[in-house]
Scaffold this motif. Sequence first.
Motif, PDB file in Angstrom:
ATOM      1  N   LYS A  65      28.723  29.717 -87.933  1.00  0.00           N
ATOM      2  CA  LYS A  65      29.464  30.863 -87.389  1.00  0.00           C
ATOM      3  C   LYS A  65      30.965  30.584 -87.419  1.00  0.00           C
ATOM      4  O   LYS A  65      31.753  31.429 -87.782  1.00  0.00           O
ATOM      5  N   LYS A  92      17.425  33.875 -88.122  1.00  0.00           N
ATOM      6  CA  LYS A  92      18.450  33.313 -87.260  1.00  0.00           C
ATOM      7  C   LYS A  92      19.569  32.682 -88.109  1.00  0.00           C
ATOM      8  O   LYS A  92      20.745  32.830 -87.807  1.00  0.00           O
ATOM      9  N   ILE A  94      20.327  33.423 -91.291  1.00  0.00           N
ATOM     10  CA  ILE A  94      21.066  34.477 -91.998  1.00  0.00           C
ATOM     11  C   ILE A  94      21.975  35.202 -90.997  1.00  0.00           C
ATOM     12  O   ILE A  94      23.111  35.549 -91.300  1.00  0.00           O
ATOM     13  N   GLY A  95      21.469  35.391 -89.776  1.00  0.00           N
ATOM     14  CA  GLY A  95      22.262  36.048 -88.730  1.00  0.00           C
ATOM     15  C   GLY A  95      23.532  35.269 -88.413  1.00  0.00           C
ATOM     16  O   GLY A  95      24.558  35.841 -88.072  1.00  0.00           O
ATOM     17  N   ALA A  96      23.450  33.931 -88.531  1.00  0.00           N
ATOM     18  CA  ALA A  96      24.624  33.102 -88.241  1.00  0.00           C
ATOM     19  C   ALA A  96      25.613  33.125 -89.402  1.00  0.00           C
ATOM     20  O   ALA A  96      26.710  32.605 -89.283  1.00  0.00           O
ATOM     21  N   GLY A  97      25.192  33.708 -90.528  1.00  0.00           N
ATOM     22  CA  GLY A  97      26.104  33.824 -91.663  1.00  0.00           C
ATOM     23  C   GLY A  97      25.735  32.963 -92.856  1.00  0.00           C
ATOM     24  O   GLY A  97      26.463  32.905 -93.842  1.00  0.00           O
TER      25      GLY A  97
END
Lengths: 126, 495
Positions: A65, A92, A94-97
């Motif tokens: 992140k 999770k 992919i959500g963090a980038g």
Amino acid sequence: MPKILLVEDNEMNRDMLSRRLEKRGYALTIAIDGGQGVALAQSTLPDLILMDMSLPVLDGWEATKQLKANPATAGIPVIALTAHAMDSDRQKAIGAGCDDFDTKPVELARLLGKIEELLKKFPPKA
Amino acid sequence: MSHELRTPLNAIIGYSEILKEDAVDDGDTRTASDLDKILNAARHLLGLINDVLDISKIEAGKMELFLETFELEKIISDVVSTATPLVSKKGNTLKIDCPPDIGTMHADATKLRQMLLNLLSNSSKFTEAGTITIKAVRVPNEAEGIIELSIIDTGIGMNPEQLSRLFQAFSQADSSTSSKYGGTGLGLAISKQFAQMMKGDISVTSTPGVGSTFKIRLPANVQIKQAPVVHNTTHKLTKSPFPTSASKPRILMIDDDSEIRLVIGELLSLSGYDIIEAASGAQGLELAAKLKPDLIILDIMMPGMDGWTVLKKLQANAKLAEIPVVVLSAVSDTEMALSQGAASVLLKPVDSARLTAEIAMQLNPLPRCYVLHVDDDPDAREIIARMLEREDWAYHPAANGNAALRILKKGRPVAIVLDLKMVGMNGFEFLEILGKNPAWATIPVVVVSSMDITQEMGDYLAPRTMAILQKGRFAREDLANLLRPAMQTCALAEK
């Protein structure tokens, strides 16, 4: 020679993966926790980052992140490495980038494929 | 447990692979072939450990299902590409018999994949220079569709006695089987358990010398008995804060589960809201941009675009980032949701009183004189709320810096009570943004934190804040005295 930053706290995993990648023509930089990973990413600007997710100091999600929030490092592709193949772990990451995701133990051929694909998408700057 | 067992084995496999690569490069075929034997044995042991862990998890009732909607054809082609090297080892051909319109099913895709691979690996062990077919059929019946997936081989087959012991753990058809054919004997038992967990089953027919057919039968739409979506459906609902307004506040609900949309939709209509439903993340984003709702209720686990992605895209769009998002999910990652910009997080099944109270709180018009309290700890918010209530002062809570900024944009508070350590935007980052906006820079800030304030932090905070209070070490009066002058000035101006 493309530069890869490997962020991994387990010594044996670090040793194995770095040796095998070096043999295939990548230049490796090693960080042993998330904080060091973020610092080294900023100072060495690698072409790609392999990020273990369960790391001391700063975990892989948080480190990613921070990297993605910083314009200097946001463009560096990150592959998340986790011990679980669960879909929620992938989400999770992919959500963090993270740009891609692979599970440990590393299957080298599959990981190399993902590395090459991302380096094609984000070509190293000269 | 699993980690302790797998880590040393992964080192054995990894270093053997390195040594083998070196041996092949050096042309040392004898060492390479010895290392191959070590690798095969270690991989076999890893498979065995994984299977034993699966079995013990099933027996302990701890194996969970993760249901999602997926294209059946894609799973089959995935499995086929993984299994082809294995199947062709003994000169077998792998055939796919799957109608192009087989469509989707709703089940645990990871477990289905594992089941198909287990059955394919089993068939390829007992078949030589033959054909293995993977066949998919959709069987319609009265209520719900059924999916049948068959693995048909032309191998050695089994007699009735062998068939009867087939699905028992640790029992291959013949005790000599495992030495001759390998395998742990656990794959079939695990697969059958998985099928039964999904309210299906695996059956087998076989003729010695002709071949075997393993058939997985699963509902096309697997349902597990879930806890109710909502508790106390009609008690103690908090009504919309705009009861007399002609246009009701508009809430967009993004959830792939139609039952949840129905139940919560009814609940919110009863409470005085206008509900728009979106069945997917992509549809939700489209409707959010088009209709600009006053609030969004967002599910996380959705097929296609998941809730995390929706949240990220909403926050990246300046116009949509203003809309408060209440995450309502069975996934309990509150920190992650808050750090991605959610206004608050509620877990399914949700209490109807809590859900409507939370929504009303998010939509409540701000009083003219109010204190904004920013803290990610609900207990800490409760304590400050009580202190301010005693003074009869209005307040509004925010779970982190992002949420606080959203509230600031709606109306300037008289003062801010600020925690420093928060997930998402922390207190320092928040102060940084506050200071850059001339309209906000003059709002008095009282820090209430449990952090050890270093000299450096103190130097940073001093010009930006009115006072620093240590959590749990100040009296209500201390806080009230700090806030009172500003609150009184505001109250006087209002009169």
